[in-house]
Design an enzyme around this catalytic site. Structure first.
Site, short mmCIF file in Angstrom:
data_model
loop_
_atom_site.label_atom_id
_atom_site.label_comp_id
_atom_site.label_asym_id
_atom_site.label_seq_id
_atom_site.Cartn_x
_atom_site.Cartn_y
_atom_site.Cartn_z
N ASP A 15 11.00 -46.22 -41.48
CA ASP A 15 9.54 -46.13 -41.35
C ASP A 15 9.17 -46.80 -40.03
OD1 ASP A 15 6.80 -46.59 -41.46
OD2 ASP A 15 6.83 -47.23 -43.55
N ILE A 16 8.57 -46.05 -39.13
CA ILE A 16 8.30 -46.57 -37.79
C ILE A 16 7.30 -47.74 -37.82
CG2 ILE A 16 6.41 -45.03 -37.07
CD1 ILE A 16 8.05 -44.67 -34.39
N GLY A 37 0.37 -37.85 -42.03
CA GLY A 37 1.73 -38.08 -41.55
C GLY A 37 1.93 -39.46 -40.94
N ASP A 39 0.81 -40.58 -38.17
CA ASP A 39 -0.46 -41.06 -37.60
C ASP A 39 -1.23 -41.87 -38.65
OD1 ASP A 39 -2.66 -41.31 -35.94
OD2 ASP A 39 -3.19 -39.17 -35.93
#
Ligand code: AR6
Length: 175
Positions: A15-16, A37, A39
């Protein structure tokens, strides 16, 4: 491709919003006012101040990028880039996707970032074919890094195993 450049690129699954490089990249839309998403996940994790700063930016063209602070995220900066929507490949989509990666890395360099994490831009709701997107991303990143030693490490943070596989293959087959 130079092996030392290859060794500065990493592909991980995760997970960024949980990563702590100098900058994470957001696969945004041209409004820069949030969405679904990755964003949506970035805006939720950063908190409402991120949207406040984004409101001052006046949007962003597809293939270009704008930078903000990271607020509550572990990353110091967020670099927002609207990727191209896939319309079959005849609307300059490939060049625009390449431009997203180069524009983000250029902003990273200008802001003193040494480590940058990318999500897989355009391959979610924008439907860019994953095989093509992975090759374009890895070749744009490697090309930029070969000319810019100030960028020490770039990671592709893939949300699922299938996406990770495509980026790993693209990195292995990089010429
Ligand atoms: N960390 C890393 N990757 C993620 C995460 C996460 N937390 N969440 C999703 N992904 P998408 P796009 C992956 O649809 O195709 C938004 O509404 C996801 O699995 O987020 O560029 C914007 O506002 C996929 O592999 O971005 C735009 O309107 C990748 O991120 C539009 O979507 C990209 O999927 C942009 O579409």
């Amino acid at each position: 491709m130079d092996q030392t450049v290859k060794s500065r690129i990493e592909i991980i699954q995760g997970d960024i919003t949980k990563q702590s490089p100098d900058a994470i990249v957001n696969a945004a839309n041209c409004s820069l006012l949030g969405g679904g998403g990755v964003d949506g996940a970035i805006h939720r994790a950063a908190g409402p101040e991120l949207l406040e700063e984004c409101r001052t930016l006046g949007g962003c063209k597809t293939g270009q990028a704008k930078i903000t602070k990271g607020y509550k995220l572990p990353a110091k900066f967020v670099i927002h880039t609207p990727g191209p929507v896939w319309h079959g490949g005849k609307q300059n989509e490939e060049a625009l996707l390449n431009s997203c990666y180069v524009s983000c890395l250029t902003l990273a360099s200008e802001n003193g970032c040494k480590t940058v994490d990318f999500p897989s831009i355009s391959t979610g709701v924008y439907h860019f074919p994953l095989d093509k997107a992975a090759k374009i991303a890895i070749s744009a990143i490697a090309g930029y890094m070969s000319r810019h030693p100030e960028i020490e490490r770039v990671r592709m943070v893939c949300f699922d195993a299938r996406t990770k596989e495509y980026y790993e293959n693209a990195l292995e087959n990089l010429k």
